[in-house]
Design an enzyme around this catalytic site. Structure first.
Site, PDB file in Angstrom:
ATOM      1  CG  ASP A   1      -2.216   0.670   1.067  1.00 22.31           C
ATOM      2  OD1 ASP A   1      -2.339   1.471   0.135  1.00 22.31           O
ATOM      3  OD2 ASP A   1      -3.131   0.423   1.886  1.00 22.31           O
TER       4      ASP A   1
ATOM      5  CG  ASP B   1      -9.510   1.940  -0.517  1.00 22.02           C
ATOM      6  OD1 ASP B   1      -9.006   0.848  -0.809  1.00 22.02           O
ATOM      7  OD2 ASP B   1      -8.969   2.766   0.241  1.00 22.02           O
TER       8      ASP B   1
HETATM    9  C1  DGJ Z   1      -5.901   1.724   1.891  1.00 17.84           C
HETATM   10  C2  DGJ Z   1      -6.224   0.538   1.049  1.00 17.84           C
HETATM   11  O1  DGJ Z   1      -6.661   0.935  -0.200  1.00 17.84           O
HETATM   12  C3  DGJ Z   1      -7.246  -0.326   1.770  1.00 17.84           C
HETATM   13  O2  DGJ Z   1      -7.626  -1.397   0.953  1.00 17.84           O
HETATM   14  C4  DGJ Z   1      -6.654  -0.798   3.050  1.00 17.84           C
HETATM   15  O3  DGJ Z   1      -5.589  -1.664   2.797  1.00 17.84           O
HETATM   16  C5  DGJ Z   1      -6.210   0.390   3.894  1.00 17.84           C
HETATM   17  N1  DGJ Z   1      -5.360   1.280   3.147  1.00 17.84           N
HETATM   18  C6  DGJ Z   1      -5.476  -0.070   5.110  1.00 17.84           C
HETATM   19  O4  DGJ Z   1      -4.927   0.957   5.806  1.00 17.84           O
END
Ligand code: DGJ
Length: 723
Positions: free
Chosen positions: A449, A513
């Site tokens: 991430d 997301d």
């Molecule tokens: C952002 C990501 O896009 C999510 O899927 C998740 O992993 C969160 N960060 C976790 O902090």
């Protein structure tokens, strides 16, 4: 030097040096074996203009009177005098082609600058272009911009690019191409939620399957610009470049700067032809993912930071029962991480939460036949972490002074900062920690991430997004080399790092997301313009979306996730009874069809009613006998909102072989399914829906079938088999 002529898959690229400088004479339709004397293309000289023909340079330059955006901006500092060699006059010294690859070298001996341009036209028609500039002078040369550009034909009159934000990545915007420059700038220090995955110019009204289209993509995960430039003389170029900060690239004598690669495709059959060129290139790479893409369960929307062995083992049991094949433990497992205020940088398993380490969970997962995946965010650091307390000088900041000595930090973003990977000690620490995690635990997959923009990003007091991006790439590369069997996903607050630079070193992207199926239809459709579905993470979320609060039937969510790398992001322990059975059916359906979905041709019908989307995948081997008994294609019919007419009318099922006969049938929902009642709004459904329809590929592509009256935010799945 003869003109260079690269040809493949209906595309030609012609580069001529007949006027001294390398110029792109043609990029577009295949021109066949023989070319005329290209001097016939020398333009007239208009009134009140420079007394010379102006070539469309491979690297357009003011010294040949190019008045659009220049290919090179830079200058030299000699004996304290800045601004020297601000204008170069490059001319070709060699232009060589070897099969589908060409190298053109141009130099300006007086300015001490040489540019080598590397071009490859891949078998599927995808073009790669990058330049390498070398400083042969005796003093430093500042590169302000080195752009890659390609001309498009005069009949390209419309422009399409993509934009977005968190949870709404890659939405299209269109406009007429008019005189001037349309620039899409990314100053996020990462690719960006709003970054345009594609910049496409096309003939009037170009669509999914009609019109000529020229499209470019810049393979870079840092600051960048993409532009379409229409000059006063009527010519249009598409291009892209790294956006460099002040003195970010200063070449000492003998040093070289390399541009990011510009990928480009031409299609005479609309946007689907562009996708074909990109997919064919992706799938030809030796390191492209192979084998069945496992069904994923990601823990984020199931438990968020609430990590607890008992709960997670229950979740793993429930996932295994459904047929999940990869279990990914998301954010929250490492030292001090109870929420998003602390812990980033301390890449040690949290002993309080996990007294036995991750092993008990990993064993619970792997003993049930699933792979184990782990979330990390290696480029980031919280001030509330041991590593930030120990090494405040590793935190990125605009000035050379360390925070310990009062140095100012950039503003926080999700309570976090960036670790300075240009600092070798910091880079090594991060490498060692992730390497140790991978060595000490049975981990098959990393969800990598990156949750903030890089603002005021400096190293030793100077702008350093360029170097940070390269250092991050080195980190990916080194970890991949050390752990070649570990798959890596590129996630960045959802889909803010989706580009071919990162995809060269990762195996999938997290597109967004947002797991709301309605939003995902658009996000995935446009991400899929460039990135094939086996690399695009697509998960079924809970019935009420956590990011939009919309509620959708399982069939809509599942049919949406099916056309990607399928998984779930949902506390599946709560899924019981008939809903659980339906979820199992969808998982089985994905497993049955994933080979087709992940190797076939993506097809998108042109539907005049914008409330209806018809898209599918046609089997790649569908060229005769091979597809006789297998599914030849899967199509989704998706209603996004109410339509303007009482009936959607006939919609083409395109992309099938014209001369073959097919059977089209409703695969989901079936009349006995609960979702069947919700999906349709009809007094009497179209009869073919119950019995299936038989027709030739030509008929299905030209006439189509009467589409059912679907309720908004519902989808159905059609299976096409060859007869
Ligand atoms: C952002 C990501 O896009 C999510 O899927 C998740 O992993 C969160 N960060 C976790 O902090």
């Amino acid at each position: 030097m003869n003109p260079l002529h690269l040809r493949s898959a209906g595309t030609s690229l012609v580069i001529s040096t007949h006027r001294g400088e390398a110029e792109i004479v043609h990029w577009g339709a295949d021109l066949g074996d023989t070319l005329p004397d290209l001097s016939l293309l020398n333009e007239p000289i208009p009134p009140s203009s420079i007394d010379a023909n102006v070539p469309t340079g491979l690297l357009p330059q003011a010294s040949s009177a190019w008045q659009g955006r220049p290919g090179l901006r830079g200058h030299r500092i000699t004996d304290g005098v800045a601004g020297l060699d601000f204008s170069v006059r490059l001319s070709a010294v060699s232009a060589d082609a070897d099969g589908r690859t060409a190298v053109v070298i141009q130099t300006d001996p007086d300015a001490g600058i040489t540019v080598a341009s590397h071009l490859t036209l891949h078998p599927g028609g995808l073009l790669e272009l990058r330049h390498e500039l070398t400083n042969h002078g005796t003093s430093p040369f500042h590169v302000d911009e080195l752009a890659t550009m390609l001309p498009v034909a005069p009949d390209a009159v419309e422009l399409l690019d993509l934009t977005g934000r968190w949870c709404r990545e890659r939405h299209p915007q269109r406009r007429a191409i008019q005189q001037g420059t349309w620039v899409r700038t990314g100053r996020h220090g990462r690719t960006g939620h709003d970054s345009s995955l594609l910049l496409a110019a096309g003939t009037a009204g170009f669509g999914n399957r009609h019109g000529k289209v020229w499209a470019t993509h810049l393979a870079w995960s840092g600051n960048h610009e993409q532009f379409a430039d229409r000059l006063a003389d009527g010519r249009t170029v598409l291009g892209g470049s790294e956006l460099l900060g002040p003195a970010e690239v200063v070449l000492q004598p003998g040093e070289t700067y390399q541009t990011p690669t510009l990928f480009a495709a031409y299609s005479d059959r609309g946007l689907d032809g562009i996708s074909e060129a990109f997919y064919s290139w992706f799938r030809s790479r030796p390191h492209h993912v192979s084998g069945p893409r496992p069904v994923v369960l990601n823990t984020w929307e199931a438990v968020y930071f609430d990590h607890n062995l008992e709960t997670l083992v229950e979740l793993a049991e429930s996932a295994a029962d459904l047929g999940v094949e990869r279990f990914v433990l998301d954010d929250g497992w490492f030292r001090g991480r109870r929420d998003d205020h602390a812990g980033l940088g301390d890449w040690y398993v949290d002993g309080t939460l996990w007294p036995g380490g991750l092993t008990p969970l990993i064993e619970a997962v792997t003993s049930r036949g699933m792979d184990f995946g782990l979330w990390v965010e290696p480029e980031m650091v919280n001030l509330d972490s041991d590593i930030a307390r120990e090494h405040p000088e590793w935190i990125v900041r605009p000035a050379a002074r360390s925070p310990k000595d009062g140095g100012r930090l950039p503003l926080e973003w999700r309570h976090q900062h960036v670790i300075d990977l240009v600092n070798p000690a910091a880079w090594q620490y991060v490498f060692d920690r992730i390497d140790a995690l991978l060595r000490d635990n049975n981990i098959s997959y990393l969800k990598w991430d990156q949750n903030r923009d890089l603002l005021e990003h400096g190293h030793a007091g100077r702008a350093s997004v360029h170097q940070q991006t390269l250092a991050a790439y080195r980190l990916f590369d080194a970890l991949r080399a050390a752990h070649p069997s570990v798959e890596i996903e590129s996630c960045s607050s959802g889909g803010a790092r989706v580009d071919l630079g990162i995809l060269e070193r990762t195996d999938r992207i997290w597109a967004s997301d947002c797991n709301d199926a309605l939003e995902r239809q658009t996000i995935q459709r446009w991400t899929g313009m460039v990135v094939p579905p086996e690399l695009v993470g697509a998960h079924i979320g809970p019935s009420t979306s956590h990011t939009t609060a919309r509620t959708h039937d399982l069939s809509f969510r599942a049919i949406t996730a099916l056309f990607g790398h399928f998984g779930m992001e949902w506390d599946v322990r709560t899924v019981t009874g008939a809903e659980r059975q339906e979820l199992k059916r969808f998982i089985a359906l994905y497993k049955e069809h994933r080979e087709l979905i992940h190797s076939g041709r993506m097809v998108r019908a042109d539907v005049p009613d914008e409330s209806l989307m018809v898209h599918g995948v046609v089997a790649a081997d569908h060229d005769g006998g091979a597809a006789d008994s297998a599914t030849a294609a899967l199509f989704a019919v998706v209603r996004t909102r109410t339509g303007f007419a009482e009936m959607p009318g006939r919609v083409a099922i395109p992309g099938l072989e014209a001369g073959r006969n097919y059977r089209v049938e409703l695969l989901f929902p079936r009349p006995a399914d609960a979702d069947y009642g919700h999906a349709f709004m009809e007094a009497q459904p179209a009869p073919w829906l119950a019995s299936g329809a038989q027709a030739s590929g030509r008929f299905l592509g030209e006439v189509g079938l009467p589409m059912p009256v679907l309720q908004p935010e519902h989808a159905i799945l059609l299976r096409v088999t060859a007869l």
